[in-house]
Design an enzyme around this catalytic site. Structure first.
Site, PDB file in Angstrom:
ATOM      1  CG  ASP A   9      -1.997  -1.120   1.150  1.00  0.00           C
ATOM      2  OD1 ASP A   9      -1.964  -1.919   0.188  1.00  0.00           O
ATOM      3  OD2 ASP A   9      -2.816  -1.228   2.085  1.00  0.00           O
ATOM      4  CE  LYS A 107      -3.996  -4.407   1.234  1.00  0.00           C
ATOM      5  NZ  LYS A 107      -4.703  -3.343   1.959  1.00  0.00           N
ATOM      6  CB  CYS A 152      -2.093  -3.125   5.247  1.00  0.00           C
ATOM      7  SG  CYS A 152      -3.816  -2.583   5.126  1.00  0.00           S
TER       8      CYS A 152
HETATM    9  C1  VGL Z   1      -4.655   0.475   5.742  1.00  0.00           C
HETATM   10  C2  VGL Z   1      -6.239   1.336   7.154  1.00  0.00           C
HETATM   11  C3  VGL Z   1      -7.196   1.223   6.164  1.00  0.00           C
HETATM   12  C4  VGL Z   1      -3.220   0.082   5.547  1.00  0.00           C
HETATM   13  C5  VGL Z   1      -5.598   0.342   4.747  1.00  0.00           C
HETATM   14  O1  VGL Z   1      -2.752   0.030   4.390  1.00  0.00           O
HETATM   15  O2  VGL Z   1      -2.532  -0.181   6.568  1.00  0.00           O
HETATM   16  N1  VGL Z   1      -4.983   0.953   6.940  1.00  0.00           N
HETATM   17  N2  VGL Z   1      -6.861   0.724   4.962  1.00  0.00           N
END
Ligand code: VGL
Ligand code: ZN
Length: 200
Positions: A9, A107, A152
């Site tokens: 991410d 995702k 994540c």
């Molecule tokens: C994430 C919160 C919501 C992350 C993704 O990538 O850690 N955290 N969506």
């Protein structure tokens, strides 16, 4: 051993100025790019939510960001709207070498279930398909880096270890949100699952 780098991410919304910014989230990118040359495979994950996703506080009347709600699959933190499919915030940070990716796995696209882990949605049973991809390529060892360490990266690392991969998390190439002690809990959870935490 065949080793893959899993980059979690590294998107505009998780970097400074983004909708769910992680402090210094952009400081890790150059070194992540350098690591890509030293592995047999590179996988990027991309948080990818539809508008009105159930993990957004804006989808729950009377609730605000960072509050907890009970979902059918257990407790869920509510987030500011982030990484909405097709928006600029959902794109990879411009400095990330996404050209080097063998696979990009998205995702969080299921409107009713969040997905922190690159392997399973937050119900811990719906697979993303990444396990099968890695296994069929003969990959046994993973190095995880990216955002956010306590969400994540943590959930991906614990799932990977439980699935039988040898897992290293490069803590120096991650940054955390750190909400209500989530960083310390995440480090404990990863260590308990047999994840090797390193800082080079
Ligand atoms: C994430 C919160 C919501 C992350 C993704 O990538 O850690 N955290 N969506
Ligand atoms: Zn998300």
């Amino acid at each position: 051993m065949t080793k893959a780098l899993i980059v979690i991410d590294v998107q505009i919304d998780f970097c400074p100025g983004g909708a769910l910014e992680v402090a210094q989230g952009d400081k890790i990118i150059e070194q992540i790019n350098d690591l890509m040359a030293n592995v047999d495979g590179v996988v990027l994950t991309q948080d990818w939510h539809p508008l009105g996703h159930s993990s957004f506080a804006s989808s729950h009347a009377g609730k605000g960001p960072y509050e907890l709600v009970e979902m059918s699959y257990g407790p869920q933190v509510l987030w500011p709207d982030h990484c909405v499919q097709g928006t600029k915030g959902a794109a990879f940070h411009a400095d990330l070498n996404d050209t080097a990716a063998d696979l990009i796995i998205r995702k969080g696209y299921n409107p009713k279930i969040d997905s922190y882990s690159a392997f399973y949605e937050n119900d811990h049973t719906t697979p993303t398909g990444l396990d099968g991809y890695l296994r069929t390529r003969g990959i046994t060892e993973l190095v995880l880096v990216g955002l956010a360490l306590d969400f994540c990266v943590n959930f991906s690392a614990v799932d990977a270890a439980n699935l039988g991969f040898k897992v290293e998390v490069r803590q120096d190439l991650c940054r955390a949100i750190d909400l209500n002690n989530s960083l310390e809990s995440a480090i404990e959870a990863m260590a308990a699952a047999g994840v090797i935490l390193t800082q080079t």
